[in-house]
Design a protein around this motif. Structure first.
Motif, short mmCIF file in Angstrom:
data_model
loop_
_atom_site.label_atom_id
_atom_site.label_comp_id
_atom_site.label_asym_id
_atom_site.label_seq_id
_atom_site.Cartn_x
_atom_site.Cartn_y
_atom_site.Cartn_z
N LEU A 10 2.11 -1.44 -0.96
CA LEU A 10 1.36 -0.86 0.99
C LEU A 10 -0.08 -0.21 0.68
CD1 LEU A 10 3.77 2.13 1.70
CD2 LEU A 10 3.58 0.17 3.06
N ASP A 11 -0.75 -1.15 1.64
CA ASP A 11 -2.27 -0.75 1.46
C ASP A 11 -2.33 0.28 3.14
OD1 ASP A 11 -4.68 -0.86 1.44
OD2 ASP A 11 -4.83 -3.07 2.00
N ASN A 12 -2.08 1.27 2.20
CA ASN A 12 -2.98 2.52 4.21
C ASN A 12 -1.78 1.80 4.46
OD1 ASN A 12 -5.53 3.52 2.68
ND2 ASN A 12 -6.65 1.44 3.72
N ASP A 13 -2.07 1.67 6.06
CA ASP A 13 -0.92 1.17 7.45
C ASP A 13 -0.07 0.12 7.13
OD1 ASP A 13 -0.57 4.23 8.43
OD2 ASP A 13 -2.50 3.55 9.36
N ILE A 14 -0.61 -0.88 6.17
CA ILE A 14 -0.06 -2.14 6.29
C ILE A 14 0.81 -2.76 4.70
CG2 ILE A 14 -1.14 -4.37 6.09
CD1 ILE A 14 -2.00 -2.58 8.64
N ALA A 15 1.71 -3.38 5.54
CA ALA A 15 2.90 -3.40 4.13
C ALA A 15 2.94 -5.22 4.06
CB ALA A 15 4.32 -3.23 4.46
N LEU A 16 2.43 -5.47 2.46
CA LEU A 16 2.44 -6.97 1.90
C LEU A 16 3.05 -7.15 1.90
CD1 LEU A 16 -1.42 -6.01 0.65
CD2 LEU A 16 -0.83 -7.25 2.92
N ALA A 43 9.38 -2.03 5.26
CA ALA A 43 7.96 -1.64 6.11
C ALA A 43 7.48 -0.91 7.64
CB ALA A 43 7.25 -3.54 6.20
N GLY A 44 9.13 -1.72 8.41
CA GLY A 44 8.67 -0.52 9.60
C GLY A 44 8.93 0.33 9.35
N GLN A 45 9.76 1.34 8.02
CA GLN A 45 10.10 2.36 8.12
C GLN A 45 8.50 3.37 7.39
OE1 GLN A 45 12.19 4.17 8.51
NE2 GLN A 45 13.87 2.84 9.07
N GLU A 46 7.70 2.60 7.11
CA GLU A 46 6.58 2.78 6.13
C GLU A 46 5.30 2.84 6.25
OE1 GLU A 46 8.98 3.32 1.43
OE2 GLU A 46 7.41 1.33 2.20
N ALA A 47 5.20 1.34 7.69
CA ALA A 47 3.90 0.53 7.96
C ALA A 47 3.78 1.02 9.09
CB ALA A 47 3.50 -0.42 7.31
N ARG A 99 10.71 -3.28 13.55
CA ARG A 99 9.68 -1.28 14.38
C ARG A 99 7.79 -2.49 14.56
NH1 ARG A 99 12.02 3.73 12.31
NH2 ARG A 99 14.50 3.33 12.83
N ILE A 100 7.85 -3.49 13.55
CA ILE A 100 6.55 -3.15 13.27
C ILE A 100 5.68 -4.67 14.14
CG2 ILE A 100 5.76 -1.19 12.12
CD1 ILE A 100 5.69 -2.95 10.01
N PRO A 101 4.64 -4.80 14.52
CA PRO A 101 4.06 -6.08 14.31
C PRO A 101 3.96 -6.92 12.41
CG PRO A 101 3.08 -4.43 15.74
CD PRO A 101 3.67 -4.07 14.84
N PHE A 102 4.50 -7.50 13.20
CA PHE A 102 3.95 -9.02 11.43
C PHE A 102 3.25 -10.03 11.70
CE2 PHE A 102 7.65 -6.90 9.27
CZ PHE A 102 7.68 -7.40 8.35
N VAL A 103 1.61 -10.34 11.21
CA VAL A 103 0.55 -11.44 10.97
C VAL A 103 1.33 -11.79 9.69
CG1 VAL A 103 -1.16 -11.35 10.80
CG2 VAL A 103 -0.56 -9.79 11.89
N ALA A 104 1.97 -13.53 9.51
CA ALA A 104 1.60 -14.18 8.23
C ALA A 104 -0.06 -15.10 7.97
CB ALA A 104 2.27 -15.60 8.99
N ALA A 105 0.00 -14.85 6.82
CA ALA A 105 -1.03 -15.79 6.52
C ALA A 105 -0.74 -16.77 5.62
CB ALA A 105 -2.13 -14.76 5.09
N LEU A 106 -1.20 -17.86 5.97
CA LEU A 106 -0.50 -19.33 5.83
C LEU A 106 -1.62 -20.11 5.31
CD1 LEU A 106 1.45 -20.12 9.64
CD2 LEU A 106 2.72 -19.05 7.67
N LYS A 193 -7.77 -12.85 7.01
CA LYS A 193 -8.06 -12.56 8.42
C LYS A 193 -6.94 -12.02 8.77
CE LYS A 193 -9.31 -13.22 12.35
NZ LYS A 193 -10.56 -12.84 13.21
N ALA A 194 -5.52 -12.65 7.60
CA ALA A 194 -4.79 -11.86 8.35
C ALA A 194 -4.20 -9.91 8.66
CB ALA A 194 -3.29 -12.69 7.36
N LYS A 195 -4.54 -9.70 6.91
CA LYS A 195 -4.97 -8.53 7.11
C LYS A 195 -5.98 -7.48 7.75
CE LYS A 195 -4.09 -8.48 1.59
NZ LYS A 195 -5.37 -7.18 0.43
N GLU A 196 -6.83 -8.26 8.03
CA GLU A 196 -8.20 -6.98 9.47
C GLU A 196 -6.82 -7.55 10.44
OE1 GLU A 196 -11.20 -9.77 11.68
OE2 GLU A 196 -11.58 -10.10 9.99
N LEU A 197 -6.78 -8.78 10.57
CA LEU A 197 -6.04 -8.50 12.31
C LEU A 197 -4.63 -7.35 11.73
CD1 LEU A 197 -5.48 -12.66 12.83
CD2 LEU A 197 -6.86 -10.98 14.40
#
Length: 265
Positions: A10-16, A43-47, A99-106, A193-197
């Motif tokens: 967990l990075d603040n409100d972001i689950a990695l 992640a949906g419960q925590e971020a 529960r939450i949106p996901f961003v993929a870093a590829l 970029k994924a973390k930024e988004l």
């Protein structure tokens, strides 16, 4: 256990969430699919948003075929059945419709099941090294984790048929042109970029993010009239859930919109 092959932070409100098998190009045994689904639920419960990435130079080279061959041998040449939440497409649906949106870093290989799980995310960022393929026909198997639905809706029937029949490999520029990814960045910059988004997304109201990730894909499946009706219901519900963001805009507390550099192509 395949859980040992996944990282969670967990990075603040972001689950990695990271696929952590770099020595195998992050090839995934099928047991990992259910574990990914469980981490998506966590992640949906925590971020408020999540980033999915691969440790090392590759996102994922897809299904671990050595693991599949072993299980086929143990099961008399037949693929062992899946059931309930262990069905791969159901596990990945916990990303696509969780529960939450996901961003993929590829980066590097985004192949087979790796592309299937990437397609389950909502926003995809590819760096210069990323390449995309569906080599199932050459391996004598078929997509099995929702790819025939999710990938086909991204690129269309003709493109996916071509990729599967011929084993065609798309570079990052082609993937961007074919709607497999929405952002293109320099080598090594995908996770940044994924973390930024994800941070931008996490700043939205939870209810609004949920309406978007849950509503748009379902509206896409409906008839014209039903889709407009459901859009009205979702829109009214979202607006009635809170007015603070509207007041922020009207009272000039909200950050004004400004153009951003176009994604590389």
């Amino acid at each position: 256990m395949s859980e040992d092959l996944l990282s969670y932070e967990l990075d603040n409100d972001i689950a990695l969430i990271g696929i952590n098998r770099p020595e195998k190009r992050n090839a995934m045994p099928e047991a990992m699919f259910a574990d990914l689904g469980r981490l998506a639920e966590k992640a949906g419960q925590e971020a408020r948003a999540a980033v999915l990435f691969g440790h090392g130079p590759h996102f994922s080279a897809g299904l671990d075929l050595a693991d599949l061959a072993r299980r086929l041998k143990e099961n008399g040449g037949k693929r062992p059945p899946h059931a309930g939440p262990y069905m791969p497409h159901i596990a990945f649906d916990k990303i696509a419709r969780g529960r939450i949106p996901f961003v993929a870093a590829l980066s590097g290989a985004v192949i087979g099941a790796g592309l299937e799980v990437a397609a389950a995310t909502h926003v995809r960022v590819a760096d210069d090294t990323a390449f995309f393929a569906l080599p199932e026909a050459q391996r004598g198997i078929f997509v099995g984790a929702g790819g025939s639905v999710r990938i086909q809706r991204l690129v269309g029937n003709a493109r996916m048929t071509d990729m599967m029949l011929t084993g065609r490999v798309l570079g990052a520029d082609e993937a961007y042109a074919q709607n497999l990814v929405q952002y293109r960045v320099d080598e090594g910059k995908a996770i940044e970029k994924a973390k930024e988004l994800a941070t931008v997304i996490a700043g939205n109201r939870v209810e609004t993010n949920w309406s978007i990730t849950q509503g748009l894909s379902r509206v896409n499946d409906m008839s014209y009239d039903d889709a407009l009706f459901v859009e009205t219901l979702i829109g009214r519900n979202a607006a009635s859930a809170g007015t603070e963001r509207l007041l922020d805009f009207l009272e000039k507390r909200a950050k004004p919109l400004a153009p951003h550099p176009a994604p590389r192509n």
